[in-house]
Structure formats: structure tokens, C-alpha cells
Design an enzyme around this catalytic site. Structure first.
Site, mmCIF file in Angstrom:
data_model
loop_
_atom_site.group_PDB
_atom_site.id
_atom_site.type_symbol
_atom_site.label_atom_id
_atom_site.label_comp_id
_atom_site.label_asym_id
_atom_site.label_seq_id
_atom_site.Cartn_x
_atom_site.Cartn_y
_atom_site.Cartn_z
ATOM 1 N N TRP A 125 0.625 -1.066 -0.116
ATOM 2 C CA TRP A 125 -0.105 -0.069 -0.071
ATOM 3 C C TRP A 125 0.767 1.185 0.258
ATOM 4 C CZ3 TRP A 125 0.587 3.010 3.876
ATOM 5 C CH2 TRP A 125 1.365 2.318 5.565
ATOM 6 N N GLU A 179 7.618 8.036 14.138
ATOM 7 C CA GLU A 179 7.440 7.472 12.811
ATOM 8 C C GLU A 179 8.648 8.307 11.826
ATOM 9 O OE1 GLU A 179 6.709 4.930 11.507
ATOM 10 O OE2 GLU A 179 4.950 4.077 13.243
ATOM 11 N N GLU A 239 8.609 1.270 6.471
ATOM 12 C CA GLU A 239 8.274 2.305 8.076
ATOM 13 C C GLU A 239 8.353 3.562 6.739
ATOM 14 O OE1 GLU A 239 7.926 2.167 10.840
ATOM 15 O OE2 GLU A 239 8.307 -0.182 10.464
ATOM 16 N N HIS A 282 4.505 5.524 6.430
ATOM 17 C CA HIS A 282 4.002 5.345 7.976
ATOM 18 C C HIS A 282 4.032 6.627 8.672
ATOM 19 C CE1 HIS A 282 4.622 1.326 9.482
ATOM 20 N NE2 HIS A 282 4.796 1.044 8.122
ATOM 21 N N GLU A 294 9.132 -3.231 17.334
ATOM 22 C CA GLU A 294 7.882 -3.796 16.500
ATOM 23 C C GLU A 294 6.248 -3.931 17.460
ATOM 24 O OE1 GLU A 294 8.120 -2.054 13.682
ATOM 25 O OE2 GLU A 294 9.663 -2.476 12.682
ATOM 26 N N THR A 320 4.519 -0.707 19.058
ATOM 27 C CA THR A 320 4.085 0.390 17.414
ATOM 28 C C THR A 320 2.940 -0.688 17.030
ATOM 29 O OG1 THR A 320 5.964 -0.621 16.179
ATOM 30 C CG2 THR A 320 6.330 1.582 16.795
ATOM 31 N N ASP A 348 1.230 -3.458 9.212
ATOM 32 C CA ASP A 348 3.458 -3.886 8.731
ATOM 33 C C ASP A 348 3.814 -3.803 10.076
ATOM 34 O OD1 ASP A 348 2.973 -2.791 5.999
ATOM 35 O OD2 ASP A 348 3.886 -1.133 6.791
ATOM 36 N N GLU A 349 3.373 -3.146 11.242
ATOM 37 C CA GLU A 349 4.244 -3.230 12.449
ATOM 38 C C GLU A 349 4.133 -4.760 13.158
ATOM 39 O OE1 GLU A 349 6.383 -1.022 12.830
ATOM 40 O OE2 GLU A 349 4.547 1.003 12.604
ATOM 41 N N HIS A 370 6.403 -6.677 10.541
ATOM 42 C CA HIS A 370 8.078 -6.740 11.362
ATOM 43 C C HIS A 370 8.295 -7.203 12.285
ATOM 44 C CE1 HIS A 370 7.695 -2.625 8.347
ATOM 45 N NE2 HIS A 370 8.343 -4.055 7.808
HETATM 46 FE FE LIG Z 1 7.940 -0.444 12.797
HETATM 47 FE FE LIG Z 2 6.280 2.354 11.653
#
Ligand SMILES: [Fe+2]
Ligand SMILES: [Fe+2]
Length: 395
Positions: A94, A137, A175, A178, A228, A231, A260-261, A264
């Protein structure tokens, strides 16, 4: 191992000792310092535009024994097969624009109007937390730097073909979306003082961070695993609250970042899982060391040019809204202890067994201390935040 001594400063923790770094720096009030330099025979007055905050504890560097670098070199193929699979191809990722009004479309103004209407329903304290998350971020250059301090896995050239370096660059690139998305959303919302926020970001990147990972990838990857997940929890909670305030689109924005976090987190915890397999003693010692020092938040040196305790104040609001709390800290630790099966480790040295005992016993200890602290906690004061034009928010 090199040791560098710095001035010791202690600051009391009025809010929560677990969401905050163990020792927050006392910031020098002299952000504009006049210094005299002798140049030849002429004395030149220079103004130092920015001086980073004073360090507050001993800085340890290169604490991993050099021979252990080989472990990371020998993990190259493993990282290629097991780590890089957690990156998403750019074409399948995305992008911030997918969640924002399209400036090239006829409907742009209407979409912005709708976004602002929805934002009107959201209280100021929520915005304080969202801004703090966005600033965190946006200090991404600091985190890429931090990863590149780690011995044995750093990107030696800036375009190094090792799996570790490929991971770090691509992780950074993921990242980067974000802060970009949250920044653009907050700009369009019309609810926040963008200039004050931008200043905070500039100060924060200039200050850096001190996660106390000592160029040591054991410590570094334990730190990133924790972060991670932290977050993931915090963006997940801002998503939940946005939904409660009736803003589904903002909930989607925070939710997609949280996803996403999570991905990760999976990658970083896998690295540490592998380290537990290769070197259980060294890894459990590193885990205990990191937890004894406490995990400081990446934006712990946050400053807006005015509030010396800005990070504490932001954290207090995040704690009160339930976005990131001391309980989350204990939960994350407990999750990691379980994820890495620390309780089941066998064949450890005496020191290793002590470290194992320490980390396994820590989550309930943190919870007990926190319960006691909550019992003593008084009503939080009211604080103006520059990020929202000095409107006041309860801590
Ligand atoms: Fe992160
Ligand atoms: Fe992030």
C-alpha cells in the site's frame, strides 16, 4: 569494549516507569549557545544552533565479542531464506496515497472537507497521541542509523548486497510510508499546529536516540522485536479509538500501519529465535541485559523547543487513553518470553540460568509494581501542547 562516561542525571518518573525510558535526560536549556573560537589572531563568535541533549548514563560500545560477528556472517543464507520473505514487494505494498484524498481528482476538495468533518468529532487528547506517534515514525533516519550501528549486520556501503543490509534498507523503505501517511492525514485534518510538529521532528532527528544496544546485534534485535510489537499495539489502539470516535477512514490508516508493524515484529522475533537456537546462553544474557536497562521508547528525546518533559507528557496521555500503557509493556515482555520459549531453555551456564529466571519472573513483577503505582496515582495535571495550539489536555 569501550566505555564512555557521561554526566549522570536522574529525573523522577511522575507517570509510569515502564512506558518511559529508565533515565530521561535533563535537557540543556541552552539550545542557542554562543561559543568563542580562536581562528588565527581573530576571535570569531559563532552561534551553535543546536546542541543535543546531555547523555545521562554510561555509553557502552561494541559489547559483542568480535568472534561472534562470525555468527551473523554465517547466518547470511538463513537471513536470505527466512528474513527477506517478510518484506513485501513494492508493487504489492500500500502507499499513503491509497488512503488520502487524490489531489489530481475533481473530488479532492470534497474529500478533504469530509476528512475534516470526521476529524472534528475526535477529541484533542487523541490528536496529541496520534501526533506523538507520527513524530516517532518521522524520526526514521535515526532508526536506520541505529540498525547500521550493529556489528556484523550493518550496511557497510549504503548499497551492500548482504541479506542484512537488504533487509535494513527495505525495512526502512516500508517504514517510511508510516510517517508519510500520518503526516499528510494530520496536515489535512486542520486540527494540529503543523509548524510546531515539524519543529519537534527536526529536534528529534537532531537528538537521535539512545537505546543502549551497544553496537551489539543481540541487543539490537531484541530491542527491535520489542519495539515493533509496541508500535503494533499502539497503532492498533489508535485504530480502535478512531473507530469509536466514528472515523472509519482514520481507523483504516492506523490499522494498515499496525499490520506492517506486526509483519516486522515477526521478522525481528525470528532473528532472535534463531539466535536462541545457535547461542542460547548469549541470547538469554542479552535479553536479561536489555530488560534490566528497560526498553526506552525510540522518541524518548522528543522536544518541541519549549517543553523539557514533552515525551513524558505525551506518554502520560497515551497511557491514560490506553494507547500504550505499562500493562502493554508487561504484556509484550511476556509475549516475547513465550515466543522464544525462554522458560524451556536447557543447558545454560549459571549466569544464563539466572538471566532466564530474571526475564521469566519479570512480567508479573512489573504488573505488581504497576498496580501499586496506580493505587498511589493522583489525578493527572492539565498540560498545554504546542502541537494543538496550546490547547490543554489532561495527562
Ligand atoms: Fe516499525
Ligand atoms: Fe512504523
Amino acid at each position: 569494549m569501550a566505555l564512555k562516561l557521561n554526566a549522570f542525571n536522574f529525573q523522577s518518573h511522575k507517570y509510569s516507569s515502564f512506558v518511559l525510558p529508565p533515565m530521561v535526560s535533563l535537557r540543556s536549556p541552552k539550545f542557542f549557545m554562543a561559543a568563542s573560537l580562536r581562528s588565527g589572531t581573530k576571535e570569531v563568535e559563532t552561534k551553535k544552533p543546536f546542541s543535543p541533549p546531555r547523555e545521562v548514563h554510561v555509553q557502552v560500545t561494541h559489547s559483542m565479542p568480535p568472534q561472534k560477528i562470525e555468527i551473523f556472517k554465517s547466518m547470511e543464507d538463513w537471513a536470505d531464506q527466512n528474513l527477506l520473505v517478510h518484506l513485501k514487494p513494492v508493487e504489492k505494498c500500500w502507499q499513503p496515497q491509497d488512503f488520502l484524498p487524490d489531489p489530481a481528482s475533481d473530488g479532492f476538495h470534497e474529500q478533504v472537507k469530509e476528512l475534516r468533518e470526521r476529524a472534528k468529532e475526535i477529541p484533542d487528547d487523541y490528536f496529541v497521541v496520534l501526533v506523538g506517534d507520527m513524530i516517532t515514525e518521522e524520526a526514521l533516519p535515526t532508526y536506520q542509523t541505529m540498525l547500521n550501528t550493529l556489528d556484523g549486520v550493518r550496511d557497510e556501503t549504503g548499497a551492500s548486497p548482504t541479506s542484512w543490509a537488504i533487509w535494513t534498507r527495505a525495512w526502512t523503505a516500508e517504514e517510511n510510508r508510516h510517517g508519510d501517511l500520518l503526516n499528510k492525514y494530520l496536515y489535512l485534518s486542520g486540527r494540529v499546529d503543523m509548524r510546531a510538529i515539524e519543529k519537534t521532528i527536526q529536534y528529534l532527528i537532531g537528538s537521535g536516540m539512545d537505546p543502549r544496544t551497544e553496537n551489539n546485534p543481540y541487543l539490537g534485535f531484541i530491542y527491535t522485536s520489542f519495539q515493533e510489537r509496541a508500535t503494533f499495539v499502539s497503532h492498533g489502539n489508535t485504530a480502535r479509538l478512531a473507530k469509536e470516535h466514528g472515523d472509519i477512514k482514520l481507523a483504516q490508516i492506523c490499522g494498515i500501519i499496525a499490520a506492517d508493524e506486526k509483519r516486522h515484529e515477526t521478522a525481528y522475533t525470528k532473528i532472535v529465535e534463531k539466535l536462541f537456537e545457535i547461542d542460547p546462553d548469549g541470547t538469554v544474557l542479552a535479553f536479561a541485559d536489555m530488560m534490566r536497562k528497560k526498553i526506552s521508547m525510540p522518541a524518548h528525546l522528543m522536544y518541541d523547543g519549549r517543553d523539557d518533559n514533552l515525551f513524558d507528557h505525551f506518554s502520560a496521555v497515551a497511557q491514560r487513553l490506553g494507547v500504550y500503557t505499562a500493562k502493554d509493556y508487561a504484556d509484550i515482555l511476556e509475549f516475547l518470553v513465550g515466543r522464544w520459549k525462554v522458560a524451556d531453555l536447557t543447558g545454560l551456564s549459571g549466569e544464563g540460568r539466572k538471566a532466564q529466571e530474571y526475564v521469566c519472573g519479570l512480567p508479573p513483577r512489573i504488573r505488581r509494581l504497576e498496580k501499586r503505582a496506580q493505587g498511589r496515582a493522583k489525578q493527572g495535571p492539565i498540560m498545554p501542547f504546542s502541537w494543538i495550539y496550546d490547547r490543554e489536555v489532561k495527562l
